[in-house]
Structure formats: structure tokens, C-alpha cells
Design an enzyme around this catalytic site. Sequence first.
Site, PDB file in Angstrom:
ATOM      1  N   TYR A  33       0.663  -1.166  -0.137  1.00  0.00           N
ATOM      2  CA  TYR A  33       0.017  -0.064   0.139  1.00  0.00           C
ATOM      3  C   TYR A  33       0.666   1.306  -0.069  1.00  0.00           C
ATOM      4  CZ  TYR A  33      -4.990  -0.124  -0.113  1.00  0.00           C
ATOM      5  OH  TYR A  33      -6.099  -0.467  -0.716  1.00  0.00           O
ATOM      6  N   GLU A  51      -0.256   4.835  -0.701  1.00  0.00           N
ATOM      7  CA  GLU A  51      -1.160   5.984  -0.924  1.00  0.00           C
ATOM      8  C   GLU A  51      -0.312   7.209  -0.809  1.00  0.00           C
ATOM      9  OE1 GLU A  51      -4.128   5.736   2.004  1.00  0.00           O
ATOM     10  OE2 GLU A  51      -5.523   4.706   0.804  1.00  0.00           O
ATOM     11  N   ASP A  72      -7.125  13.215 -25.402  1.00  0.00           N
ATOM     12  CA  ASP A  72      -6.937  12.053 -24.751  1.00  0.00           C
ATOM     13  C   ASP A  72      -6.398  11.071 -25.978  1.00  0.00           C
ATOM     14  OD1 ASP A  72      -7.522   9.285 -24.327  1.00  0.00           O
ATOM     15  OD2 ASP A  72      -9.533   9.685 -23.736  1.00  0.00           O
ATOM     16  N   THR A  75      -4.086   5.715 -22.068  1.00  0.00           N
ATOM     17  CA  THR A  75      -3.899   4.370 -21.703  1.00  0.00           C
ATOM     18  C   THR A  75      -2.387   3.699 -21.816  1.00  0.00           C
ATOM     19  OG1 THR A  75      -4.708   3.482 -23.569  1.00  0.00           O
ATOM     20  CG2 THR A  75      -6.510   3.676 -21.764  1.00  0.00           C
ATOM     21  N   LYS A 101      -2.588   0.365 -25.402  1.00  0.00           N
ATOM     22  CA  LYS A 101      -2.896   0.183 -26.838  1.00  0.00           C
ATOM     23  C   LYS A 101      -1.762   0.137 -27.640  1.00  0.00           C
ATOM     24  CE  LYS A 101      -7.316   1.404 -25.553  1.00  0.00           C
ATOM     25  NZ  LYS A 101      -8.142   2.654 -24.780  1.00  0.00           N
ATOM     26  N   ARG A 106      -2.193  -3.086 -18.639  1.00  0.00           N
ATOM     27  CA  ARG A 106      -3.531  -2.221 -18.635  1.00  0.00           C
ATOM     28  C   ARG A 106      -3.373  -1.124 -17.640  1.00  0.00           C
ATOM     29  NH1 ARG A 106      -7.548  -4.517 -21.575  1.00  0.00           N
ATOM     30  NH2 ARG A 106      -9.049  -2.684 -21.149  1.00  0.00           N
TER      31      ARG A 106
HETATM   32  C1  LIG Z   1      -9.788   7.398 -26.342  1.00  0.00           C
HETATM   33  C2  LIG Z   1     -10.126   6.558 -24.977  1.00  0.00           C
HETATM   34  N1  LIG Z   1      -9.840   7.042 -23.964  1.00  0.00           N
HETATM   35  C3  LIG Z   1     -10.124   6.461 -22.687  1.00  0.00           C
HETATM   36  C4  LIG Z   1     -10.459   5.189 -22.768  1.00  0.00           C
HETATM   37  C5  LIG Z   1     -10.764   4.386 -21.715  1.00  0.00           C
HETATM   38  O1  LIG Z   1      -9.525   3.586 -21.249  1.00  0.00           O
HETATM   39  P1  LIG Z   1     -10.058   2.214 -20.136  1.00  0.00           P
HETATM   40  O2  LIG Z   1     -10.631   1.255 -20.766  1.00  0.00           O
HETATM   41  O3  LIG Z   1      -8.651   2.129 -19.702  1.00  0.00           O
HETATM   42  O4  LIG Z   1     -10.677   2.891 -18.988  1.00  0.00           O
HETATM   43  C6  LIG Z   1     -10.286   4.401 -23.981  1.00  0.00           C
HETATM   44  C7  LIG Z   1     -10.609   3.039 -24.104  1.00  0.00           C
HETATM   45  O5  LIG Z   1     -10.762   2.525 -25.073  1.00  0.00           O
HETATM   46  C8  LIG Z   1     -10.200   5.362 -25.173  1.00  0.00           C
HETATM   47  O6  LIG Z   1     -10.295   4.896 -26.387  1.00  0.00           O
END
Ligand SMILES: Cc1ncc(COP(=O)(O)O)c(C=O)c1O
Length: 430
Positions: free
Chosen positions: A56, A58, A202, A228, A231, A237
Site C-alpha cells: 500500500y 497512498e 486523450d 492508456t 494500446k 493495462r
Molecule cells: C480515447 C480513449 N480514452 C479512454 C479510454 C478508456 O480506457 P480504459 O478502458 O482503460 O478505462 C479508451 C478506451 O478504449 C479510449 O479509447
Amino acid sequence: MLELTIMQLSRTDPKIYALIKKEIARQRNGLVLIPSENYASPAVLKAMGTPLSNKYSEGYPQKRYYSGNKFIDQIEEIAIERAKKIFRAEHANVQPHSGSQANAACYLALLRPGDRVLGIDLKAGGHLTHGSPVNFSTKFYKFWHYGVSPKTERIDFEEVRRKVRKFKPKLIITSTTSYSRKLNFRKFRRIADEVGAYLMADIAHIAGLVIAGLHPHPFPWCDVVTTTTHKTLRGPRGGLILSKIEDRLDKKGKLNLAEKIDRAVFPGIQGGPQDHVIASKAVCFLEAMKPAFKKYQAQIIRNSRVMAEEFKKRGIRVISGGTDNHLMVIDISPFGIGSKIIQDELDKVGIFVNRNAIPFDKGPPYNPSGIRLGSPAITTRGFREKEARKVVRLILEVIENIDNQKVKKEVAEEVKKLTKKFPIYEDFQW
Ligand SMILES: Cc1ncc(COP(=O)(O)O)c(C=O)c1O
């Protein structure tokens, strides 16, 4: 150590052990074309399956609430430094458990409940967390969306500008969940500056391409960047937030932007970080610094492009006419077969895709008019242009012969042959 753990798992819980084994076989023996999936390296996977999961911690390095974090601190510091380096970022927070958590933390850091946000429409390539009616984001913030031009199926900057002027959002989001073209961050910045809005990219899907210099860089244009790590980046993950240090809209505030982000992640929306995943993120960031990573990303794009070309040659409409990145969406409505049926029939022969909305889709979300495909996972296996073209031919064999068991059996055999020729996780002992 790993082998011993596996034996222990098989003895302790044979049912779960057997299912894990089957899932690994499915990944090995199938063609994964879901653009958000990939095969992380054994080093990345190994870092995750460690007793670091027991700890842990935090807080942040040198500022933890519990004792015993000497080594965890060092691991998180290395992960942060590597993330900053590969993304040329002033600040990195490596603790978000997922892409959705990273986005939630950014909203918490930048917005107050009721603030206005302009995001990309789901049907044009956005994500649930960008203001889908079924997502938490719309419960706390007022979302409006921009889309793509009906003619070009690319982001329509006139529409973005018009909506920004009218809506005066505090935050603008750009993203590419199913958008196959390059994002022009500089243009978004100019529009955001007209109303004094934050700009967030994002880059969950395109992170690997950005690192490799094969997609325009979100910095210096964006204030915050979320991604993320699993990918195109090919890590564990997880989520990651990169940001500037200074808050351009709140220069005299008590906290700068980096501090706001850190507080939003912990204690804002999360408790203890997943230290085993942070260690694994550090490993994937190191892998992303290697020349082989850049080569891999370039091959992803080459494979994706030839797939789109092959579809077009066979008369299939590719949304926006092609792709600049790792994915494409094809319009399957002319076949008159539901996308759910196509997805399921491809699954039966070992080809994994996902059904997806196309721009201005009239179909229901459960059975939309498109199929989304991507090349990251097959490229990790070693596929090049020749194999990528073959994959398209196999997909179309199935769709065009959806009720023909003989043809589908032959395709399944071809899939087996291809995956045998390009094995993955060969050294994984299960
Ligand atoms: C552009 C985008 N943002 C956020 C996410 C969310 O990611 P997670 O599934 O890890 O929560 C995804 C998932 O496919 C995504 O394509």
C-alpha cells in the site's frame, strides 16, 4: 519463479488456471484486430505478476502515508521520469488505474460541477468518458459535442469553432477512439484560446505513434494529455496523465496545474496506486525508448494503410477514405448483415474485431453499421503488408459467405496457418 507460480495456481485453483490457459491459447491462435488491444511483452507481464501488488503506498514518492515504500518510491520515480522523457512532458502522473480514471481525474482537476465541456461525438470517434449520456461525465459536467464533416468524415474545424464560440466551454477534448485521421492540436489550441478554454488530448489510442514521432505531438498545444498504457504503447493495462506545470487559466491559484492533477488522482478519485502496474508501466516506457519501438509503430501504420487500401479495392467504404494511424472503420451496411452477426461469425473463425458506429449512424449502438479494425496486435506478431492484405481477404471471405460453413472452415484453417507462422508468447510456460 514464474513457472513455480503457475504450478501453484494450477493446484490452488484449477478452474481459473484452465480458463487462463484457454484465453492465452485464444490470443495465440487468433487474429486480434481490435485496435485497443495488443500483446504486451513478457517483461511487461512479468513485472505485473509480482508481490508489488501487496504493497500500500497512498500518496506520492517521498510523501507516503504508510511505511515500507523505499523501493516503491524508486520504482514510481523511474516510471515518472521515463514517462516525462518519452512524451516530452513537464509533469507525469503514473497512478491512474485506467484511461477512464485518467480522464475523470483531469475533469476533477480542471472543472467544477456544472462546467461546460466540448468533446468529440461518440459516433465521430469519441469515448464514453467524453460525455456519453450513460457515463459519469454527463452527471457532473455539461457536455456538448463536435463531429466530423458529412462530406469528408474528418473533424470539421468550422463546426468546432462555431460551437466553441456559442458554448464557451471551459475544456475542449480531442481524441481518436475510432477516428483514423491525424489530430491537429495547433488548430484546436487556436480555437481554445478564443474563449480561454483548457485543451485536453486523450491519446489513449495513438500514444505509441506520438512517441515515435508518427503523429503530431500534443505538446506544447495541450494543457493536459491522458492516455492508456495498453494500446499502441503496448504496456500493462493502465492510465497515465501528462501535463504542463503552469496553469494557464489560473496563474495566481494556490496550486499549479501539476499539483491539481496529482491531488485529483490521489486523494481525489483513487486510493492506493497499483505498484505492480506502475513497475510494469516503467518497463514499457523503457521499451518505448528503443529504436525497435519506432520501427514497430511505423509498421503499424504501413499495415493499417494497406488494409484500408485492400478494403477499398474490394469495394468496401472505409470511413474518411482511409487511415493515417493504426485503425480504420469500414461501413458494412451494404452487406445487409448486422454488425453483431459479422463480429460473431468472425470470432468463430478466430478473427477478433469490434462493431462500431460510423459517423451519422442510424443503427442502434448494439448493432451499428461499422466494424472497427486495427493493426497494433498483428504487427506485434510480425505481420507485414503481405499478411495484412491477406487478413482483409479472409475477413471478406467470411462476410461474403456468412452462411457457408465450408468457406468459414477454410478461413479458420488459414487463420491457424498464419498464427502458426507468426507465433506469439512462444516462451510463455502455461
Ligand atoms: C480515447 C480513449 N480514452 C479512454 C479510454 C478508456 O480506457 P480504459 O478502458 O482503460 O478505462 C479508451 C478506451 O478504449 C479510449 O479509447
